[in-house]
Design a protein around this motif. Structure first.
Motif, PDB file in Angstrom:
ATOM      1  N   ALA A 124       0.847  -1.195   0.000  1.00  0.00           N
ATOM      2  CA  ALA A 124       0.000   0.000   0.000  1.00  0.00           C
ATOM      3  C   ALA A 124       0.883   1.244   0.000  1.00  0.00           C
ATOM      4  O   ALA A 124       1.773   1.398   0.840  1.00  0.00           O
ATOM      5  N   ALA A 125       0.655   2.127  -0.966  1.00  0.00           N
ATOM      6  CA  ALA A 125       1.496   3.320  -1.108  1.00  0.00           C
ATOM      7  C   ALA A 125       1.426   4.204   0.124  1.00  0.00           C
ATOM      8  O   ALA A 125       2.372   4.945   0.430  1.00  0.00           O
ATOM      9  N   ASP A 126       0.291   4.146   0.865  1.00  0.00           N
ATOM     10  CA  ASP A 126       0.130   5.003   2.044  1.00  0.00           C
ATOM     11  C   ASP A 126       0.559   4.298   3.333  1.00  0.00           C
ATOM     12  O   ASP A 126       0.293   4.787   4.435  1.00  0.00           O
ATOM     13  N   ASP A 127       1.211   3.138   3.203  1.00  0.00           N
ATOM     14  CA  ASP A 127       1.706   2.425   4.377  1.00  0.00           C
ATOM     15  C   ASP A 127       3.018   3.056   4.808  1.00  0.00           C
ATOM     16  O   ASP A 127       4.105   2.665   4.389  1.00  0.00           O
ATOM     17  N   ASP A 128       2.929   4.052   5.683  1.00  0.00           N
ATOM     18  CA  ASP A 128       4.113   4.812   6.081  1.00  0.00           C
ATOM     19  C   ASP A 128       5.077   3.981   6.919  1.00  0.00           C
ATOM     20  O   ASP A 128       6.248   4.346   7.060  1.00  0.00           O
ATOM     21  N   GLY A 129       4.611   2.866   7.469  1.00  0.00           N
ATOM     22  CA  GLY A 129       5.473   2.029   8.282  1.00  0.00           C
ATOM     23  C   GLY A 129       6.362   1.111   7.467  1.00  0.00           C
ATOM     24  O   GLY A 129       7.257   0.462   8.020  1.00  0.00           O
ATOM     25  N   PHE A 130       6.120   1.057   6.159  1.00  0.00           N
ATOM     26  CA  PHE A 130       6.912   0.178   5.292  1.00  0.00           C
ATOM     27  C   PHE A 130       8.104   0.959   4.761  1.00  0.00           C
ATOM     28  O   PHE A 130       7.946   2.001   4.126  1.00  0.00           O
ATOM     29  N   VAL A 131       9.308   0.456   5.006  1.00  0.00           N
ATOM     30  CA  VAL A 131      10.531   1.192   4.678  1.00  0.00           C
ATOM     31  C   VAL A 131      10.977   0.882   3.251  1.00  0.00           C
ATOM     32  O   VAL A 131      11.170  -0.277   2.881  1.00  0.00           O
ATOM     33  N   ASN A 132      11.105   1.923   2.441  1.00  0.00           N
ATOM     34  CA  ASN A 132      11.637   1.831   1.079  1.00  0.00           C
ATOM     35  C   ASN A 132      10.736   1.024   0.150  1.00  0.00           C
ATOM     36  O   ASN A 132      11.053  -0.093  -0.258  1.00  0.00           O
ATOM     37  N   HIS A 133       9.605   1.624  -0.203  1.00  0.00           N
ATOM     38  CA  HIS A 133       8.697   0.995  -1.156  1.00  0.00           C
ATOM     39  C   HIS A 133       9.381   0.817  -2.508  1.00  0.00           C
ATOM     40  O   HIS A 133      10.019   1.752  -3.014  1.00  0.00           O
ATOM     41  N   PRO A 134       9.266  -0.347  -3.139  1.00  0.00           N
ATOM     42  CA  PRO A 134       9.717  -0.460  -4.531  1.00  0.00           C
ATOM     43  C   PRO A 134       8.758   0.282  -5.451  1.00  0.00           C
ATOM     44  O   PRO A 134       7.608   0.553  -5.083  1.00  0.00           O
ATOM     45  N   ASP A 135       9.222   0.626  -6.625  1.00  0.00           N
ATOM     46  CA  ASP A 135       8.402   1.297  -7.638  1.00  0.00           C
ATOM     47  C   ASP A 135       7.904   0.222  -8.599  1.00  0.00           C
ATOM     48  O   ASP A 135       8.688  -0.351  -9.362  1.00  0.00           O
ATOM     49  N   LEU A 136       6.614  -0.065  -8.559  1.00  0.00           N
ATOM     50  CA  LEU A 136       6.033  -1.147  -9.344  1.00  0.00           C
ATOM     51  C   LEU A 136       5.011  -0.596 -10.325  1.00  0.00           C
ATOM     52  O   LEU A 136       4.203   0.272  -9.985  1.00  0.00           O
ATOM     53  N   ARG A 137       5.035  -1.131 -11.553  1.00  0.00           N
ATOM     54  CA  ARG A 137       4.062  -0.725 -12.567  1.00  0.00           C
ATOM     55  C   ARG A 137       3.601  -1.973 -13.315  1.00  0.00           C
ATOM     56  O   ARG A 137       4.423  -2.816 -13.713  1.00  0.00           O
ATOM     57  N   PHE A 138       2.298  -2.091 -13.499  1.00  0.00           N
ATOM     58  CA  PHE A 138       1.728  -3.269 -14.154  1.00  0.00           C
ATOM     59  C   PHE A 138       0.918  -2.823 -15.364  1.00  0.00           C
ATOM     60  O   PHE A 138       0.125  -1.880 -15.291  1.00  0.00           O
ATOM     61  N   THR A 139       1.140  -3.499 -16.498  1.00  0.00           N
ATOM     62  CA  THR A 139       0.498  -3.145 -17.758  1.00  0.00           C
ATOM     63  C   THR A 139      -0.111  -4.391 -18.397  1.00  0.00           C
ATOM     64  O   THR A 139       0.149  -5.515 -17.986  1.00  0.00           O
ATOM     65  N   GLY A 140      -0.924  -4.137 -19.438  1.00  0.00           N
ATOM     66  CA  GLY A 140      -1.508  -5.232 -20.202  1.00  0.00           C
ATOM     67  C   GLY A 140      -3.012  -5.301 -20.121  1.00  0.00           C
ATOM     68  O   GLY A 140      -3.652  -5.971 -20.945  1.00  0.00           O
ATOM     69  N   LEU A 141      -3.589  -4.625 -19.129  1.00  0.00           N
ATOM     70  CA  LEU A 141      -5.032  -4.592 -18.954  1.00  0.00           C
ATOM     71  C   LEU A 141      -5.454  -3.179 -18.559  1.00  0.00           C
ATOM     72  O   LEU A 141      -4.623  -2.394 -18.073  1.00  0.00           O
ATOM     73  N   PRO A 142      -6.745  -2.846 -18.722  1.00  0.00           N
ATOM     74  CA  PRO A 142      -7.232  -1.569 -18.186  1.00  0.00           C
ATOM     75  C   PRO A 142      -7.029  -1.518 -16.671  1.00  0.00           C
ATOM     76  O   PRO A 142      -6.811  -2.541 -16.016  1.00  0.00           O
ATOM     77  N   GLU A 143      -7.129  -0.329 -16.132  1.00  0.00           N
ATOM     78  CA  GLU A 143      -6.835  -0.135 -14.705  1.00  0.00           C
ATOM     79  C   GLU A 143      -7.679  -1.031 -13.809  1.00  0.00           C
ATOM     80  O   GLU A 143      -7.168  -1.608 -12.843  1.00  0.00           O
TER      81      GLU A 143
END
Length: 286
Positions: A196-215
Motif C-alpha cells: 500500500a502506497a500510504d503504508d508509512d510504516g513500510f521502509v523503502n517501497h519499490p516502484d512497481l508498474r503493471f500493464t496489459g489490462l485496463p486499470e
C-alpha cells in the motif's frame, strides 16, 4: 564429505511431509552433522517438493561454515557483503529487509544479473513463540493448476515492471506475471506483490508498474493473485526454530515474511545458490 546412505530410508532420520507442500528431514539423534546427508539427494528433494526442512541437525557456528556447506549445492551468489546475508532487524533500517515489518511476495534475484535456483536459510536464533516472523512461501505451479483458466488468462495478460533502489543495487526488471520454469517449462508465477502506497510504516517501497489490462482489470488481477497466493492450499508459513535449515526452490516459489515483534531475537542467515548452469536474468533492464 556427505554421506552415501539414502536419508529417505535411513533410520537416523525421520521423514515427514510438510503441509501443504514440502518435505522435512529430522535427525533422530540431535546434533547429527547435516553434512552426513548426500547433497545430490537433497537437491533432488528440493526440486521435487520445492521446500526442504532440515531440523535437529548440528548447526553452522559461523557464516563461513554455512557458505562452505552451500558450495556443496552449487556456486553461491556473491553480493557486496559476500555470500551470507545476515537477516537481523536494524535499529534504523534503510530497507524493509532489515525491518520487522512484513515483506511482500517476490522471487530472489529479480534485480540481479543471475537468478539463484536455491535459497538456503539457517535460523541462528528464532524470534520466539508468538512473535511472528514466519517466512512465507507460495507454490505457484499449484496456484496455476488450481485456478480457473479465465483467471489465469487474465494474469497472463499482465506484465510487471519493477524498480528497486537500495544499498546493494538500483535495478529495473520486467517480467510477465505468468511465465515458464527455466528448466522444466512448467508454468510459474513471477510477481512482486505491491504494498500500500500510504503504508508509512513500510521502509523503502519499490516502484512497481503493471500493464496489459485496463486499470480495473489490473486491480482485479492483484486481488485474485493475492487471494490465490495466500490461500492455505498454496501457502506455507515457516515458524522458525533455532537451528532450522530450510532449502527452497526459487525458480518455482514466491516468498515473503510475516511481520514480527520489534526487538524479538529473530536472526536468519541466507545464501543463494546459482543453478547449473547459472540462470541469466531474462528480465533485467538495468
Amino acid at each position: 564429505m556427505t554421506g552415501d546412505r539414502d536419508p529417505l530410508t535411513d533410520s537416523r532420520y525421520e521423514v515427514t511431509p510438510v503441509t501443504p507442500f514440502g518435505i522435512a528431514l529430522r535427525a533422530t539423534a540431535p546434533g547429527t552433522p547435516v553434512a552426513e546427508l548426500p547433497v545430490d539427494t537433497l537437491r533432488s528433494l528440493v526440486r521435487e517438493h520445492h521446500l526442504l526442512l532440515l531440523r535437529g541437525f548440528g548447526t553452522f557456528a559461523t557464516p563461513e561454515e554455512l557458505s562452505a556447506y552451500c558450495e556443496l549445492w552449487g556456486e553461491p551468489s556473491v553480493w557486496p557483503f559476500g555470500t551470507v546475508l545476515e537477516l537481523v532487524e536494524k535499529e534504523q533500517p534503510e530497507d524493509h529487509i532489515f525491518d520487522s515489518s512484513y515483506m511482500p511476495m517476490h522471487w530472489d534475484g529479480m534485480y540481479r544479473e543471475q537468478i539463484p535456483e536455491f535459497q538456503v536459510f539457517q535460523c541462528v536464533h528464532a524470534p520466539g513463540e508468538g512473535n511472528g516472523g514466519e517466512t512465507t512461501f507460495s507454490n505457484t505451479p499449484t496456484v496455476l493448476r488450481n485456478t480457473d483458466p479465465q483467471t489465469v488468462a487474465t494474469w497472463s495478460a499482465v506484465t510487471g515492471t519493477y524498480h528497486r533502489e537500495m544499498e546493494f543495487y538500483n535495478s529495473v526488471t520486467v517480467s510477465p506475471v505468468v511465465t515458464a520454469h527455466p528448466v522444466t517449462g512448467t508454468p510459474v508465477i513471477r510477481y512482486n506483490e505491491p504494498t500500500a502506497a500510504d503504508d508509512d510504516g513500510f521502509v523503502n517501497h519499490p516502484d512497481l508498474r503493471f500493464t496489459g489490462l485496463p486499470e480495473d482489470g489490473i486491480a482485479e488481477a492483484h486481488r485474485t493473485l493475492r487471494a490465490a497466493l495466500y490461500d492455505p492450499a498454496h501457502l506455507y508459513a515457516h515458524s522458525w526454530r533455532t537451528g532450522d535449515l530450510v532449502v527452497t526452490d526459487n525458480y518455482t516459489l514466491l516468498h515473503g515474511r510475516n511481520a514480527f515483534t520489534s526487538g524479538a531475537p529473530r536472526h536468519l542467515r541466507r545464501v543463494q545458490v546459482l543453478g547449473t548452469p547459472p540462470l541469466d536474468n531474462p528480465g533485467l533492464v538495468r
